[in-house]
Design a protein around this motif. Structure first.
Motif, PDB file in Angstrom:
ATOM      1  N   LEU A   3       0.832  -1.208   0.000  1.00 47.89           N
ATOM      2  CA  LEU A   3       0.000   0.000   0.000  1.00 47.89           C
ATOM      3  C   LEU A   3       0.862   1.251   0.000  1.00 47.89           C
ATOM      4  O   LEU A   3       2.045   1.214   0.348  1.00 47.89           O
ATOM      5  N   LYS A   4       0.206   2.367  -0.364  1.00 52.24           N
ATOM      6  CA  LYS A   4       0.833   3.684  -0.282  1.00 52.24           C
ATOM      7  C   LYS A   4      -0.025   4.557   0.613  1.00 52.24           C
ATOM      8  O   LYS A   4      -1.260   4.485   0.555  1.00 52.24           O
ATOM      9  N   ILE A   5       0.624   5.415   1.406  1.00 50.43           N
ATOM     10  CA  ILE A   5      -0.121   6.256   2.335  1.00 50.43           C
ATOM     11  C   ILE A   5       0.644   7.550   2.599  1.00 50.43           C
ATOM     12  O   ILE A   5       1.881   7.569   2.544  1.00 50.43           O
ATOM     13  N   GLU A   6      -0.097   8.628   2.844  1.00 47.60           N
ATOM     14  CA  GLU A   6       0.533   9.912   3.200  1.00 47.60           C
ATOM     15  C   GLU A   6       1.288   9.753   4.513  1.00 47.60           C
ATOM     16  O   GLU A   6       0.769   9.184   5.471  1.00 47.60           O
ATOM     17  N   ARG A   7       2.499  10.254   4.549  1.00 48.84           N
ATOM     18  CA  ARG A   7       3.321  10.150   5.761  1.00 48.84           C
ATOM     19  C   ARG A   7       2.626  10.775   6.970  1.00 48.84           C
ATOM     20  O   ARG A   7       2.612  10.216   8.071  1.00 48.84           O
ATOM     21  N   SER A   8       1.985  11.960   6.794  1.00 47.07           N
ATOM     22  CA  SER A   8       1.353  12.659   7.924  1.00 47.07           C
ATOM     23  C   SER A   8       0.180  11.853   8.496  1.00 47.07           C
ATOM     24  O   SER A   8      -0.001  11.779   9.717  1.00 47.07           O
ATOM     25  N   LEU A  10      -0.222   8.536   8.297  1.00 41.66           N
ATOM     26  CA  LEU A  10       0.315   7.341   8.954  1.00 41.66           C
ATOM     27  C   LEU A  10       0.939   7.692  10.297  1.00 41.66           C
ATOM     28  O   LEU A  10       0.752   6.981  11.291  1.00 41.66           O
ATOM     29  N   LEU A  11       1.665   8.809  10.329  1.00 41.44           N
ATOM     30  CA  LEU A  11       2.331   9.236  11.573  1.00 41.44           C
ATOM     31  C   LEU A  11       1.316   9.551  12.666  1.00 41.44           C
ATOM     32  O   LEU A  11       1.479   9.144  13.820  1.00 41.44           O
TER      33      LEU A  11
END
Length: 373
Positions: A3-8, A10-11
């Motif tokens: 999967l791909k996800i926005e870092r912000s 996920l954080l």
């Protein structure tokens, strides 16, 4: 799983999840966060067997699946990735490793199978109500400082939540905490559906995690509970906790009814003076003496190790002269919760419990036990 996800995104989610995970665990799987993706969502979950949290966050899923990864390590990696980056998570079943990549950064983590991850069974939660996040936040803030940290008195290691009637007979949801030295009680408007709710003790850790979450949330929180578990449901977050299996003491017996000496004083000046004078009090007792006479309050500390300290304040007091001692830290904890300009102390004598009130907040009441000085 890929999967791909926005870092912000996920954080933020990992920040909520990893704080439930204990730093040291004898059971390896409890150090891990469960990652499951399907459709357009990544679901994260963590537990310490007494407390469980799960959260769903939007993601671009290329291959559905699930795995568990070390929670604190994964959080630290994502925290240090460049702001605004796209994070790709992919799990290779052959090597049993999770790859985290963003830009030119690439990490691999050893994983444990999701089948090993323990699921906290909630059972039936027959009692349910919705309460504003702001009200729950206020109830926690006004009471949790008085929660006991003494493990032998485990039934005091949380906030006692129950339906009650206030002094005017109105129906309220009440939170109470005490450690035997001080007591904090706070009433909020009773939500619908609360009438037959059993009194429950919400553990200290669950209270702490709930407090972090309500800070970021507006609107109503759905609360569901039984006699053994409680669940708080936000938009995409679910926090479930076991309740403390014990009987909370009859706190109403601690709240004195015959106190007839009333002192009113500027709360901010009072707190600052207590803080200054207690600077030289011994670490063990932290004792401070209050001498009340007319419209004058004298604060004093006499420490064999450090010396003496005295300060005088103007106060409104019309009863007989008296002296009473308190633990200065406990007194400051209560004064820090008083938001109005005036703090009211309702006293009886130097050995009886003292009531403290915020004159601008009828829902809050505090009781402080005196000490010999």
């Amino acid at each position: 799983m890929k999967l791909k996800i926005e870092r912000s995104a996920l954080l933020k989610s990992l920040g909520h999840i990893q704080s439930v995970v204990e730093k040291r665990n004898t059971i390896p799987i409890l150090s891990n966060v469960l990652l499951e993706c399907d459709g357009t969502q990544l679901k994260l979950a963590a537990t310490d067997l007494d407390l469980a949290i799960s959260e769903a966050v939007e993601a671009e899923v290329m291959a559905p699946g699930g795995i568990t990864a070390p929670a604190h390590t994964l959080y630290d990696i994502v925290r240090k990735l460049p702001d605004g980056s796209q994070v790709q998570l992919s799990y290779d079943a052959e090597s049993q490793r999770l790859t985290i990549s963003a830009g030119r950064s690439r990490f691999t983590l050893s994983c444990l199978p999701r089948e090993d991850f323990p699921v906290m069974s909630e059972g039936d939660l027959p009692h349910s109500f919705a309460a504003p996040a702001a009200s729950i936040k206020r109830l926690i803030d006004k009471t949790r400082f008085a929660v006991s940290t003494e493990e032998t008195r485990y039934y005091l290691n949380g906030i006692y939540l129950h339906a009650a009637n206030d002094d005017d007979g109105g129906a309220v949801l009440r939170g109470v905490a005490t450690d035997g030295h001080r007591l904090a009680r706070f009433d909020m408007e009773q939500p619908e559906g609360l009438n037959d709710m059993p009194g429950v003790i919400v553990p200290r850790k669950a209270v702490g995690e709930l407090r972090k979450l309500v800070d970021e949330f507006e609107g109503d929180i759905q609360v569901s509970l039984s006699e053994t578990k409680i669940r708080f449901t936000f938009a995409d977050i679910v926090l479930t906790s076991k309740l403390i299996d014990g009987t909370f003491p009859d706190y109403s017996r601690v709240i004195p009814e015959g106190n007839d000496k009333i002192m009113e004083i500027d709360s901010k000046q009072f707190a600052e003076a207590v803080d200054r004078v207690s600077t030289i009090s011994t670490e063990k007792t932290r004792s401070i003496k209050l001498s009340l006479s007319g419209d004058n309050l004298k604060l004093s500390v006499n420490s064999p190790e450090h010396g003496t300290a005295k300060e005088e304040l103007a106060a409104s007091y019309g009863a007989d002269e008296m002296e009473i001692g308190f633990n200065s830290r406990y007194l400051l904890d209560i004064l820090s919760q008083i938001e109005g300009d005036l703090a009211q102390m309702v006293l009886a004598d130097s050995t009886a419990p003292t009531i403290l009130k915020d004159l601008t907040d009828e829902g809050a009441l505090y009781v402080l036990m005196p000490m010999r000085v």
